[in-house]
Write a protein that holds these residues in place. Structure first.
Motif, short mmCIF file in Angstrom:
data_model
loop_
_atom_site.label_atom_id
_atom_site.label_comp_id
_atom_site.label_asym_id
_atom_site.label_seq_id
_atom_site.Cartn_x
_atom_site.Cartn_y
_atom_site.Cartn_z
N LYS A 83 0.83 -1.20 0.00
CA LYS A 83 0.00 0.00 0.00
C LYS A 83 0.87 1.25 0.00
O LYS A 83 1.93 1.29 0.63
N LEU A 84 0.39 2.28 -0.70
CA LEU A 84 1.01 3.60 -0.69
C LEU A 84 -0.05 4.65 -0.43
O LEU A 84 -1.05 4.73 -1.14
N TRP A 85 0.17 5.47 0.62
CA TRP A 85 -0.64 6.65 0.89
C TRP A 85 0.21 7.87 0.57
O TRP A 85 1.36 7.96 0.98
N THR B 231 -4.45 10.03 -1.40
CA THR B 231 -4.71 8.93 -2.33
C THR B 231 -4.07 7.66 -1.78
O THR B 231 -2.93 7.67 -1.31
N LEU B 232 -4.81 6.57 -1.85
CA LEU B 232 -4.31 5.25 -1.47
C LEU B 232 -4.21 4.39 -2.73
O LEU B 232 -5.20 4.23 -3.45
N VAL B 233 -3.01 3.87 -2.99
CA VAL B 233 -2.81 2.91 -4.08
C VAL B 233 -2.44 1.58 -3.43
O VAL B 233 -1.49 1.49 -2.66
N SER B 234 -3.21 0.54 -3.76
CA SER B 234 -3.03 -0.77 -3.13
C SER B 234 -2.81 -1.83 -4.21
O SER B 234 -3.55 -1.87 -5.21
N GLU C 153 -4.97 -13.59 -9.96
CA GLU C 153 -5.37 -12.22 -10.29
C GLU C 153 -4.56 -11.25 -9.44
O GLU C 153 -4.46 -11.41 -8.22
N VAL C 154 -3.96 -10.27 -10.11
CA VAL C 154 -3.26 -9.20 -9.40
C VAL C 154 -4.00 -7.90 -9.68
O VAL C 154 -4.45 -7.65 -10.81
N GLU C 155 -4.16 -7.09 -8.64
CA GLU C 155 -4.99 -5.90 -8.76
C GLU C 155 -4.25 -4.67 -8.25
O GLU C 155 -3.46 -4.74 -7.30
N LYS C 156 -4.56 -3.55 -8.88
CA LYS C 156 -4.12 -2.24 -8.42
C LYS C 156 -5.37 -1.40 -8.20
O LYS C 156 -6.11 -1.12 -9.14
N ASP C 157 -5.65 -1.03 -6.96
CA ASP C 157 -6.80 -0.21 -6.60
C ASP C 157 -6.33 1.18 -6.19
O ASP C 157 -5.43 1.31 -5.35
N THR C 158 -6.93 2.19 -6.77
CA THR C 158 -6.62 3.58 -6.43
C THR C 158 -7.86 4.24 -5.85
O THR C 158 -8.90 4.32 -6.50
N THR C 159 -7.75 4.73 -4.61
CA THR C 159 -8.87 5.37 -3.92
C THR C 159 -8.45 6.75 -3.47
O THR C 159 -7.39 6.91 -2.85
N VAL C 160 -9.25 7.74 -3.79
CA VAL C 160 -8.99 9.13 -3.39
C VAL C 160 -9.86 9.47 -2.19
O VAL C 160 -11.07 9.23 -2.21
N TYR C 161 -9.26 10.04 -1.15
CA TYR C 161 -9.97 10.46 0.05
C TYR C 161 -9.99 11.99 0.09
O TYR C 161 -8.93 12.62 0.02
N LEU D 70 -13.55 11.15 3.25
CA LEU D 70 -14.47 10.19 2.64
C LEU D 70 -13.85 9.63 1.36
O LEU D 70 -13.29 10.39 0.55
N PRO D 71 -13.95 8.31 1.14
CA PRO D 71 -13.30 7.70 -0.02
C PRO D 71 -14.16 7.78 -1.28
O PRO D 71 -15.39 7.78 -1.22
N SER D 72 -13.48 7.82 -2.41
CA SER D 72 -14.14 7.70 -3.70
C SER D 72 -14.31 6.22 -4.04
O SER D 72 -13.81 5.34 -3.34
N GLN D 73 -15.01 5.94 -5.12
CA GLN D 73 -15.09 4.57 -5.62
C GLN D 73 -13.72 4.17 -6.16
O GLN D 73 -13.15 4.88 -6.98
N PRO D 74 -13.15 3.06 -5.72
CA PRO D 74 -11.81 2.68 -6.19
C PRO D 74 -11.75 2.48 -7.70
O PRO D 74 -12.67 1.90 -8.30
N ALA D 75 -10.68 2.99 -8.30
CA ALA D 75 -10.39 2.70 -9.71
C ALA D 75 -9.50 1.47 -9.75
O ALA D 75 -8.43 1.47 -9.14
N ARG D 76 -9.93 0.46 -10.47
CA ARG D 76 -9.24 -0.84 -10.40
C ARG D 76 -8.62 -1.23 -11.74
O ARG D 76 -9.24 -1.11 -12.79
N VAL D 77 -7.37 -1.69 -11.66
CA VAL D 77 -6.70 -2.34 -12.79
C VAL D 77 -6.45 -3.78 -12.38
O VAL D 77 -5.82 -4.03 -11.35
#
Length: 407
Positions: free
Chosen positions: A235-237, A246-249, A262-270, A283-290
């Protein structure tokens, strides 16, 4: 024994046994010598400190390579049976916090960190790291890395903050937790590193956080977690404007069939939102997923004695291959993939992903050439491919993958 300048004894404690370990390491490094012995060793220590600085600066092609070194160390750590292993990076304008839910440091880990070229993982089967120099790469960004782990509390001093005649890269200073900022983002996991950015040089506080966030996003791909043995999540904040984070997981999940990964990259903006009374909350946004899919298999080999060498004196080794697929199950051959030694090394032009326990050069950015162990692994790659390809795709109902992978 030298202690840090700020210490609240009522809040942070180290056991007498751990304090004795730190004191013993300092004696071994002649950190507290005065008089004639101190004068005779100061010159040598100054030369060694300069050499260590050059090592940290010149070893890696990119200044952010220390992130991969910390990921590598975390994957080699020991974890409790009931935890999901992760490592988390929290970027702030003035510092970086790295937390890891491992079991924590023992004496041998502390002594290895306070040395150069000495590793607790040397010659151990299945460990990514072996050279004992990876942690020193943090000195590209900080002069005072702090370590808090399993009751140990110490830091190093380097550069302008190094006392005269001391090996700043190696000498520990005990009882430093009181110097950490009062920050709600600090998570007291079993191991936490506090890395305040230096105030001078190319990687100064003025641009460190934004540069690190940019390079982290560029260098870290979903595939990074594909072959890690223990870590499941990275995780990166990082700050995102005056009122947001922003949180990238990055995470990995294995299908029950033990083939599909399956490998995933989720990006969430707070974003900070305030109510009518001025009370705020992030408050978090809807995660953008790759999401990337793979069919992964492995094959084990007996290693003849002539193909072993001191750093890889193993009787058996395993080679893995992962074939990228699209969401609809079709082969994904749109790009080339890196070859891995648990973490990505570099691309050699393959449309599938190869993982093997290659011996690497010191900066982990290439495979050592003219090495009997690596030559054995290389020569087994065609056999691995031929062995795995039919078994991975035997249940493909329309033979879409088995006969159409290379197009």
């Amino acid at each position: 024994m030298a202690r840090c300048e700020v210490y609240d004894a009522g809040t942070f404690q180290m056991s007498d046994a751990r304090l004795r370990i730190i004191a013993d390491i300092r004696r071994d490094l002649c950190a507290d010598e005065n008089g004639e012995i101190g004068r005779r060793t100061n010159g040598l220590k100054s030369q060694l400190s300069s050499a260590a600085q050059r090592l940290a600066e010149d070893l890696y092609a990119t200044s952010t390579h220390f992130i991969m070194e910390l990921v590598q160390n975390a994957d080699d750590n020991a974890y409790g049976a009931d935890v999901t292993p992760f490592i988390q990076f929290v970027l702030q304008p003035d510092y970086l916090l790295v937390s890891n839910n491992e079991l924590g440091f023992e004496e041998e880990n502390v002594r290895a960190l306070c040395s150069l070229g000495k590793s607790t993982k040397t010659k151990k089967h299945g460990y990514i790291g072996e050279k004992g120099i990876g942690f020193k790469s943090v000195f590209v960004w900080t002069d005072e890395p702090h370590v808090l782990s399993n009751g140990f509390d110490f830091k190093f001093k380097h550069g302008n903050v190094t006392p005269p005649g001391e090996l700043g890269f190696l000498v520990p200073y005990a009882l430093c937790r009181g110097q950490w900022p009062a920050d709600e983002s600090i998570v007291d996991e079993n191991t936490t590193f506090y890395l305040p950015f230096r105030e001078r040089g190319e990687h100064s506080r003025a641009n460190a956080a934004s540069e690190l966030a940019k390079q982290f996003r560029n260098d870290m791909q979903p595939e990074t977690v594909l072959f890690l043995r223990k870590l499941n999540t990275i995780k990166l904040w990082y700050p995102d404007g005056p009122d947001g984070y922003t949180l990238v997981s990055y995470s990995r999940s294995l299908h029950p069939n033990q083939i599909d990964v399956e490998v995933e990259k989720d990006t969430t903006v707070y974003r900070r939102m305030s109510d009518a009374y001025g009370r705020g909350a992030f408050l978090p946004s809807q995660p953008a997923r790759v999401s990337n899919l793979y069919k992964r298999g492995e094959h084990e080999y007996l290693v003849p004695e002539k193909s072993r060498e001191p750093r890889r004196n193993y009787e058996r080794t395993t080679i893995m291959i992962a074939f990228p697929t699209n969401q609809d199950g079709q082969p994904n051959v749109a790009r080339t993939n890196a070859v891995f030694a648990f973490l990505p090394i570099r691309s050699f032009g393959f449309r599938f992903v190869i993982q093997a326990d290659f011996l690497l050069v010191a900066n982990r950015e290439d495979i050592i050439k003219d090495n009997v162990w690596n030559e054995f692994l290389r020569d087994k790659l065609p056999d691995t491919f031929l062995h795995l390809f039919p078994s991975l795709f035997k249940n493909d109902p329309n033979h879409r993958l088995q006969y159409s992978w290379f197009r």
